[in-house]
Design an enzyme around this catalytic site. Structure first.
Site, short mmCIF file in Angstrom:
data_model
loop_
_atom_site.label_atom_id
_atom_site.label_comp_id
_atom_site.label_asym_id
_atom_site.label_seq_id
_atom_site.Cartn_x
_atom_site.Cartn_y
_atom_site.Cartn_z
N HIS A 1 0.74 -1.24 0.14
CA HIS A 1 -0.01 0.01 0.01
C HIS A 1 0.95 1.28 -0.06
O HIS A 1 1.41 1.29 0.86
CB HIS A 1 -0.91 0.00 1.11
CG HIS A 1 -1.58 1.21 1.29
ND1 HIS A 1 -2.51 1.74 0.15
CD2 HIS A 1 -1.78 2.23 2.38
CE1 HIS A 1 -3.22 2.87 0.55
NE2 HIS A 1 -2.65 3.18 1.77
N ASP B 1 0.89 5.10 -0.17
CA ASP B 1 0.27 6.43 0.01
C ASP B 1 0.88 7.33 -1.01
O ASP B 1 2.19 7.65 -0.80
CB ASP B 1 0.39 6.73 1.30
CG ASP B 1 -0.59 6.20 2.38
OD1 ASP B 1 -1.73 6.06 2.08
OD2 ASP B 1 -0.14 5.76 3.29
N ASP C 1 -7.89 1.51 2.25
CA ASP C 1 -7.32 2.60 3.47
C ASP C 1 -8.31 3.64 3.68
O ASP C 1 -8.21 4.11 4.89
CB ASP C 1 -6.05 2.87 3.15
CG ASP C 1 -5.18 3.40 4.53
OD1 ASP C 1 -5.64 2.98 5.43
OD2 ASP C 1 -4.32 4.22 4.36
N HIS D 1 -6.63 9.76 -0.29
CA HIS D 1 -7.23 9.61 0.82
C HIS D 1 -6.59 10.25 2.21
O HIS D 1 -6.85 10.11 3.36
CB HIS D 1 -7.52 8.23 1.34
CG HIS D 1 -6.53 7.21 1.39
ND1 HIS D 1 -6.07 6.57 0.36
CD2 HIS D 1 -5.85 6.75 2.37
CE1 HIS D 1 -5.18 5.57 0.67
NE2 HIS D 1 -4.78 5.85 1.95
#
Length: 969
Positions: free
Chosen positions: A50, A52, A174, A416
């Site tokens: 993951h 970001d 997420d 996000h």
């Protein structure tokens, strides 16, 4: 003991010698998936990372791996390592999600390496999931920006990897809650399923008991077909591996499988894994389980992960007779295929997953408002990007550098941790810088295109990015200049334009025919003049009425300073009841300067608007009850909003174009209430800040605007879903589980992207009194009492809430607390209110774009004029290739008959050669879309197939969006 060691040793030898099926895969997609085994629990290992697109570090810092003092994370090394690991073993698989990073990495690879990666994609061993430029937030993001973010990323994968590069499954692991409109968007893009990681703790407990962790989500409950249906699965352990099985260099876990070692742990770890597998299996309806083998920025050393997973997988598969567990490398798509093959009937969900709580005292509702200045800037940049794409589609070339910069900047900010306001401050600064650069590039693209269209000696190359604080160097430094007003809506609109000026002199504005248009000079409030960092000598604004600006066209005006004679502005202090009105609406202010009543031709309600603030809870986050209010979490101390109080001063101005009431409540709260001529709604422009500065471990301020009415709304209210349609909310209630009300305020907060409303719930009449508030950015909102609405405007906190960002939400600028200026629109109505409010919100979103140029005496009228039916919104007009333009049309009605649209009308002076209808993302002809069909518990719906069309006249049903690639001859 010797015999036990010998037995372990024999097992170890068998593991080493055992050769699993490693045949090369011949195709991507579902055909490339491994086959589950009957009578066993089939564990799908899904190796993933993951990444970001900004959070604790900026996008660039994450990609290159710099600032290891903050976090050890380097995306380029992850992709390098993963590709090498996949090439070593054809059985291994990996998924990747964020195209913003992959785009950058791909451009750095050699041709040979690109061929190797394409082969991995073609064989289904490297699979792209989700595919958005960023993994967008679902609470604060506007649906137009969500669609753009997804389309931009999917187009990159489709252009470079063909059909095998197109994602089939969405992956929202997420984001902090999930919206119904997001599910609708995914379904209309052709996704077969969605998997997400964060689910309210109480909702999850119930779903685990009921084995309903997976379901059919109905993105549009009113749609009778299955087009908005989306298989949706809540992941068991968020997106993390089972506890004790994180084999990354950032983790501590490792398998020691040689029994000759003193620290041999294979038997113990296998037992742990089997127990966990059985525990997870008890919560799901089929014999397939998805296990997410990865975490944040994992796989910088992919060999560590794969080597340990190989050991665990091979051991369990060698001992299938004992454990009845079959382990395989897989992907979310392959897991989805296996679940689909089970022929199970699924429950149906039609609401959303807001608000999200991770424990009884951690409601993730603060981020609905956090960093309101950034949220406002993102909304403005998104609006400008739509206008920019319109102009570029008529004159630009494909992959224009300026437009690409703008697209990337807006897409990155849907992440996000961006639009949510939950990144570190230096990352937030980087997000804002990217937006600024993107908006600057967009304005250049627009100015070049518009000047080219006008084809005259005059040019309009200047703009004023600081109009949000009534600052414009161009207008303040000139006595005469020209103005171009571009209308990005596909309908004629009339708009009031406000130009900052230094003095209360005599000015005039002329149209292209040299006729004088109506103007009005209004003073700026002192609170605007004192905004920190404002470098302007303007003390007034000249308001003029731009009438009938053509759809996708422009109107030109000349601004002239006529004389230095000072005009008399009638600014009166409110000392008694004041009634201000126009032909549609009257507002009544009491003698203290408080709004107390609104009247229309058919309605009359008592309405008081006031400001208040919550004190944020303080805590060290070591226990649930010690949770602090922070960037993510809204947790008010005492659950009571403290009134700011009555205005310290209030004045009003009556004019031919606008009536204004200027209110000052205290040193950090002020407001201007405006009623424009001909408008059916009020405008309330608020300024909040600088909020008081306090020390760490002191409660901060969370400021709200509250609307109190005599409408009997009971415990019901409505909020929008990502700026589109409304969802009914009920106070202290959840549709699918019993709410344990531990936080009575924050548990009732919901995201408000554009609109919120209450109505008379006890009226038997179809024409119910309703009050609607439209916002200019995402905010959190609720109704805590019958007849009330409140919206959170600004937050300044001095404690971190313990969810990773590691900073208090303490925004400053120019040495003081951040000042934010924003708007609400207030509508009182009784019928067709949802459509009326939507139109107001759309005009706020797609405001006219203003350009300035030196004074030009010979102005021309715009030759472009588009007029779509009133209920049809031009969602997108974007150059998609050298030969085609992507057009998205939306019917904003919620019921009624279809509306016919002539696509030819969008291209005046051009001829349409052909049109092809596509999925919502624009990358796949809808005739080629093949989706999995599911068995919902509600079996009344039927599948309705889309089609390709070569005609220019199309029908749009209420609430429908249709996308077309249009080729022009």
């Amino acid at each position: 003991w010797t015999m036990i060691c010998y037995q372990h040793f024999i097992v170890w030898i068998l593991l080493v010698m055992n050769a699993p099926d490693r045949s090369f895969l011949s195709s991507c997609g579902y055909e490339s998936c491994p086959t589950p085994k009957d009578g066993m629990i089939n564990v799908h290992f899904v190796p993933h990372t993951h990444n970001d697109v900004g959070w604790l570090k900026t996008v660039d810092q994450y990609y290159y791996g710099s600032r290891t003092d903050i976090q050890r994370a380097g995306v380029q090394y992850i992709l390098d390592s993963v590709v090498d690991a996949l090439l070593k073993d054809p059985e291994r698989r990996f998924i990747y999600v964020e195209s913003a990073f992959f785009w950058r990495w791909w451009g750095e690879q050699t041709e040979e390496k690109q061929k190797e990666v394409k082969k991995l994609v073609d064989e289904g061993r490297l699979e792209f999931i989700g595919g958005g430029w960023s993994m967008n937030d679902e609470a604060a993001a506007h649906y137009t920006a969500i669609i753009d973010n997804m389309s931009f990323g999917i187009k990159f994968f489709s252009d470079h990897f063909g059909k095998c590069g197109r994602p089939r499954v969405s992956w929202q692991i997420d984001p902090f809650g999930h919206s119904r409109e997001q599910a609708n968007i995914f379904a209309k893009m052709g996704f077969d399923g969605l998997f997400f990681g964060r689910l309210d703790y109480a909702d999850k407990e119930k779903r685990m008991r009921d084995k309903t962790m997976e379901m059919i989500w109905k993105g549009d409950p009113d749609e009778k077909s299955s087009r908005s249906d989306l298989f949706t699965g809540a992941l068991f352990h968020a997106y993390s591996p089972p506890p004790g099985f994180c084999f990354d260099s950032l983790c501590q876990d490792v398998l020691m499988d040689d029994p000759r070692m003193e620290d041999f742990n294979m038997d113990k770890k296998v037992a742990e894994f089997v127990d966990y597998t059985l525990f997870q299996a008890s919560s799901y309806a089929t014999d397939n389980l998805i296990m997410t083998m990865g975490e944040d920025f994992n796989y910088m050393n992919a060999n560590m992960w794969f080597k340990n997973m190989d050991k665990l997988k091979n051991f369990l598969n060698t001992n299938q007779d004992k454990h009845k567990i079959n382990v395989m490398y897989s992907t979310p798509s392959c897991y989805l295929k296996s679940v689909h093959s089970s022929n199970t009937t699924w429950t149906v969900k039609s609401d959303d997953f807001f608000p999200y709580a991770s424990d009884p005292h951690a409601y993730w509702t603060g981020y609905f408002t956090s960093r309101p200045a950034l949220k406002g800037m993102i909304r403005q940049a998104n609006s400008l990007l739509q206008a920019c794409k319109q102009i570029h589609s008529r004159h630009g070339t494909i992959r224009d550098k300026g437009l690409e910069t703008a697209k990337r900047s807006v897409a990155v900010n849907q992440h996000h941790d961006a639009v949510t306001g939950t990144a570190k401050q230096h990352v937030t600064d980087d997000y804002a810088l990217r937006l600024h650069n993107g908006m600057t590039a967009c304005r250049k693209v627009m100015a070049d295109g518009l000047n080219n269209e006008l084809g005259m000696g005059c040019s309009f190359d200047d703009y004023c990015p600081m109009l949000n604080i009534s600052q414009c160097a161009f207008t303040e430094q000139r006595l005469a200049f020209s103005i171009l007003v571009y209308n990005p809506l596909a309908n004629n609109v009339s708009s009031f334009i406000r130009i900052p000026v230094k003095n209360k002199h005599v000015y005039r504005v002329l149209n292209h025919e040299n006729y004088e248009v109506e103007t009005q000079l209004v003073p700026l409030p002192d609170q605007v003049l004192r905004i920190p960092g404002r470098l302007s000598r303007a003390k007034y604004e000249l308001v003029f009425f731009a009438d009938n600006i053509p759809g996708l066209g422009s109107k030109l005006y000349k601004f002239e300073h006529v004389s230095n004679e000072e005009i008399n502005l009638e600014v009166e202090r409110i000392e008694d009841t004041v009634i201000l009105g126009n032909s549609h609406l009257k507002m009544e202010m009491n003698k203290k300067g408080i709004l107390k009543r609104i009247k229309t031709k058919t309605s009359d309600i008592h309405l008081i608007q006031e400001f208040a603030y919550y004190k944020g809870a303080v805590g060290d986050n070591t226990e649930f009850v010690k949770r602090a209010s922070g960037a993510y979490i809204f947790r008010p101390k005492g659950n009571i909003a403290i009134p700011v109080g009555e205005p310290q001063s209030a004045t009003f101005i009556k004019g031919n174009l606008v009536h204004e009431v200027h209110q000052k409540f205290n040193e950090w709260t002020s407001q201007v209430i405006r009623l424009y001529r001909g408008h059916k709604h009020l405008e309330l422009e608020w300024i909040i800040g600088p909020l008081p500065s306090l020390q760490h471990n002191m409660p901060g301020s969370e400021v709200i605007s509250r609307y109190r009415t005599d409408i009997d709304s009971g415990d019901l209210f409505k909020t929008d879903s990502n700026g589109r349609f409304m969802i009914k909310r009920q106070r202290n209630h959840r549709p699918t589980w019993d709410l344990n009300l531990t936080e009575p305020v924050s548990a009732n907060y919901y995201p408000v992207v554009s609109r919120m409303s209450i109505e008379d719930s006890n009226s038997v009449s179809k024409q119910k009194k309703q009050v609607w508030v439209m916002t200019d950015r995402a905010e959190g909102g609720t109704s805590l009492q019958s007849g009330e609405m409140e919206l959170m405007l600004h937050r300044r906190l001095f404690n971190d809430d313990g969810f990773g960002v590691g900073e208090a939400l303490n925004e400053t600028a120019f040495g003081k607390g951040l000042v934010v200026r924003g708007k609400h629109k207030l509508l009182l109505c009784e019928e067709d209110c949802e459509i009326a409010s939507r139109r107001i919100a759309e005009k706020e979103l797609m405001k006219p774009v203003i350009f300035f140029g030196e004074y030009c005496s010979n102005l021309r009228e715009s030759t472009t004029s588009v007029e779509l039916p009133a209920d049809i919104k031009l969602l997108t007009m974007e150059k998609w290739s050298e030969e085609s333009v992507l057009v998205r049309l939306e019917n904003i009605k919620i019921s009624g008959d279809p509306t016919k649209v002539d696509l030819d009308g969008l291209f005046p002076g051009r001829t349409i050669a052909s049109t092809v209808e596509t999925t919502l993302d624009g990358n796949l002809p809808i005739s080629e879309l093949k989706k999995l069909e599911w068995k919902p518990s509600d079996l009344k719906r039927k599948v309705i197939e889309g089609s390709t069309t070569d005609i220019s006249s199309v029908d749009l049903k209420p609430k429908q969006i249709r996308s077309y690639l249009v080729k022009l001859s």
